[in-house]
Structures are given as C-alpha cells and as structure tokens.
Design a protein around this motif. Structure first.
Motif, PDB file in Angstrom:
ATOM      1  N   MET A   1      10.529  53.525  62.324  1.00 14.53           N
ATOM      2  CA  MET A   1      11.123  52.794  63.441  1.00 14.53           C
ATOM      3  C   MET A   1      12.480  53.375  63.818  1.00 14.53           C
ATOM      4  O   MET A   1      12.801  53.530  65.009  1.00 14.53           O
ATOM      5  CB  MET A   1      11.266  51.316  63.079  1.00 14.53           C
ATOM      6  CG  MET A   1       9.951  50.582  62.874  1.00 14.53           C
ATOM      7  SD  MET A   1      10.243  48.879  62.327  1.00 14.53           S
ATOM      8  CE  MET A   1       8.563  48.358  61.916  1.00 14.53           C
TER       9      MET A   1
ATOM     10  N   LEU B   1       6.545  51.440  69.118  1.00 17.02           N
ATOM     11  CA  LEU B   1       7.254  50.553  68.199  1.00 17.02           C
ATOM     12  C   LEU B   1       6.407  49.340  67.835  1.00 17.02           C
ATOM     13  O   LEU B   1       6.465  48.859  66.694  1.00 17.02           O
ATOM     14  CB  LEU B   1       8.575  50.113  68.835  1.00 17.02           C
ATOM     15  CG  LEU B   1       9.638  51.215  68.946  1.00 17.02           C
ATOM     16  CD1 LEU B   1      10.761  50.786  69.867  1.00 17.02           C
ATOM     17  CD2 LEU B   1      10.199  51.555  67.565  1.00 17.02           C
ATOM     18  N   LEU B   2       5.615  48.845  68.765  1.00 14.35           N
ATOM     19  CA  LEU B   2       4.729  47.724  68.448  1.00 14.35           C
ATOM     20  C   LEU B   2       3.640  48.151  67.465  1.00 14.35           C
ATOM     21  O   LEU B   2       3.248  47.373  66.587  1.00 14.35           O
ATOM     22  CB  LEU B   2       4.098  47.178  69.730  1.00 14.35           C
ATOM     23  CG  LEU B   2       5.021  46.370  70.638  1.00 14.35           C
ATOM     24  CD1 LEU B   2       4.297  45.955  71.910  1.00 14.35           C
ATOM     25  CD2 LEU B   2       5.573  45.138  69.922  1.00 14.35           C
TER      26      LEU B   2
ATOM     27  N   LEU C   1       5.228  48.122  64.154  1.00 13.50           N
ATOM     28  CA  LEU C   1       5.430  46.749  63.696  1.00 13.50           C
ATOM     29  C   LEU C   1       4.131  46.157  63.150  1.00 13.50           C
ATOM     30  O   LEU C   1       4.126  45.515  62.084  1.00 13.50           O
ATOM     31  CB  LEU C   1       5.961  45.892  64.845  1.00 13.50           C
ATOM     32  CG  LEU C   1       6.164  44.409  64.529  1.00 13.50           C
ATOM     33  CD1 LEU C   1       7.214  44.220  63.438  1.00 13.50           C
ATOM     34  CD2 LEU C   1       6.556  43.644  65.787  1.00 13.50           C
TER      35      LEU C   1
ATOM     36  N   TYR D   1      13.362  43.732  67.297  1.00 10.99           N
ATOM     37  CA  TYR D   1      12.285  43.749  68.279  1.00 10.99           C
ATOM     38  C   TYR D   1      12.540  42.769  69.409  1.00 10.99           C
ATOM     39  O   TYR D   1      12.143  43.022  70.560  1.00 10.99           O
ATOM     40  CB  TYR D   1      10.951  43.467  67.593  1.00 10.99           C
ATOM     41  CG  TYR D   1      10.327  44.726  67.027  1.00 10.99           C
ATOM     42  CD1 TYR D   1       9.356  45.425  67.732  1.00 10.99           C
ATOM     43  CD2 TYR D   1      10.735  45.231  65.796  1.00 10.99           C
ATOM     44  CE1 TYR D   1       8.796  46.582  67.237  1.00 10.99           C
ATOM     45  CE2 TYR D   1      10.183  46.392  65.286  1.00 10.99           C
ATOM     46  CZ  TYR D   1       9.213  47.063  66.008  1.00 10.99           C
ATOM     47  OH  TYR D   1       8.670  48.218  65.515  1.00 10.99           O
TER      48      TYR D   1
END
Length: 232
Positions: free
Chosen positions: A75, A154-155, A158, A208
C-alpha cells in the motif's frame, strides 16, 4: 558613428500567412510530442504500480509464512507511485491543454469555421511560453489519478489484506482452511510488532477513508481545460 547611433532592428517581425501556417504546424507537432512523452511516463508509473500489486499479492497469499505486513508495505509503495504519477500528470496536463487549444481554436476553425468564433488563445499560448505555470495543483492531480486508476489497486490490496487476516491458514501453517471465529481474532492478528492490531486496523481505515474522500469529494475544475479530460 552614425551607424552606432542608429536605431536597432526590431526583435521580431510580422509573419506572412505561409510562414505563420508553417510555424503553427511545427509548433503543434512539437507539443504533441511533448504531450505523448509525458503520457508515456504516466503509463509507466501505472504499470509499475500494477506490477507491485501483483507481486505483493503473489508473495503474501501464496504462503502462510509471508507476513501480512507485506500487503501494508505494498500500500505504501502504491501511494508513493501515486504521488510520482500525480507530479508527472501536472506536466502532461499542461501540454495537453496547449494541444487542445490548437485543436479547438485553430484546426476546428479550419475544418468547421464559425463566423462568430473569437478567442485570444494565441496570447494565452504566448504567455505560457514566456512564463510556464502548472494549470492544476498537486491535490487535484492526485485526485484525478486516484479516481481513474489507483483507487482500484488500493482496494484490491485492502481486500487481500482482509482475506489474509480473516483466514488462519494464510497466517499459520498447518491450520485447517476456514475463516476466523470472531472479529476480535482477525483484529488481533493485524498486530505489527509492538503495535496492537486494533491500532493498525484504525490507521488503515482512516487512510482509506481519506483516499475515498480525496478521490470523490474533490471539487471539480471547470473551464476550458476541462475539455481535455477525454485524453486521459
């Protein structure tokens, strides 16, 4: 002596119609090359980010011996690449806007003339050559690149991090395949060294939330430059 006191020649002169067309054509070609060069740099940064995501997912989810911190590190790397790409995007946007001025105010008038169309776009181009200035801020550039590319990467990281924490077989070898029995166990497994898991979960949630706000709650920029968004 008289020659020394004579008035100097003017710095520039008025171009003939043929010279003006030639100058405009060469200048437009040069601006296209500049814009394409910065566009290529944007694509390279995005490709690096995709490579980082794919590599870190492969390392983290392929074996239980891989620490979940690998995904947190991914990340951070993606955020660094986002910052670099936003800086490059500001240069790309500058030259893209100049190309759009040529397309909209010069070539469009050649192919589809409008008798009542008037603009001082040549003066704007001249001033931008004398004193180049970025047209958008770093914050707006970050929001654009985040919204168009990086939020999805990024999702994915996650979701992979949540999967890692919620699956004991991805954290410890020899554990049967299945999910954790409670949310408390998943949060506890997010510990990173001396930092408790709860603090790590809160930090990631705040990160986030801030990214989503930056991507979708940033004020849109209007005006002439917004017409160039089709190129991105």
């Amino acid at each position: 002596m008289a020659e020394a006191l004579a008035a100097p020649d003017p710095i520039g002169r008025t171009l003939s119609p043929g010279e003006l067309v030639t100058t405009m054509s060469h200048f437009h070609r040069a601006e296209i090359a500049r814009m394409a060069g910065w566009r290529d740099r944007l694509d390279r940064t995005s490709n690096w980010a995709i490579t980082v995501v794919a590599a870190m997912l492969s390392v983290s989810l392929s074996t239980a011996s891989a620490h979940h911190g690998v995904l947190l590190f991914a990340m951070l790397l993606v955020l660094l690449l986002l910052w670099i790409e936003a800086r490059r995007y500001r240069f790309f946007d500058f030259y893209r806007a100049r190309v759009r001025q040529f397309e909209r105010h010069y070539f469009a008038q050649v192919f589809s003339p409008q008798p009542d169309f008037a603009s001082d776009w040549l003066l704007i181009v001249g001033e931008s050559l004398r004193a180049p200035k970025f047209l958008i801020s770093q914050r707006v550039a970050l929001a654009r690149r985040l919204r168009r590319n990086y939020i999805y990467m990024l999702l994915i990281l996650l979701l992979a991090w949540i999967l890692k924490l919620s699956t004991p077989s991805l954290l410890n070898e020899g554990v049967r395949i299945g999910f954790v029995g409670s949310m408390r166990e998943a949060v506890a497994s997010a510990a990173l060294g001396p930092v408790p898991g709860g603090a790590i979960v809160v930090l990631v949630a705040v990160l986030y939330a801030g990214l989503l706000m930056a991507a979708y709650l940033t004020e849109s920029d209007d005006g002439e430059l917004s017409f160039g968004d089709v190129h991105v």
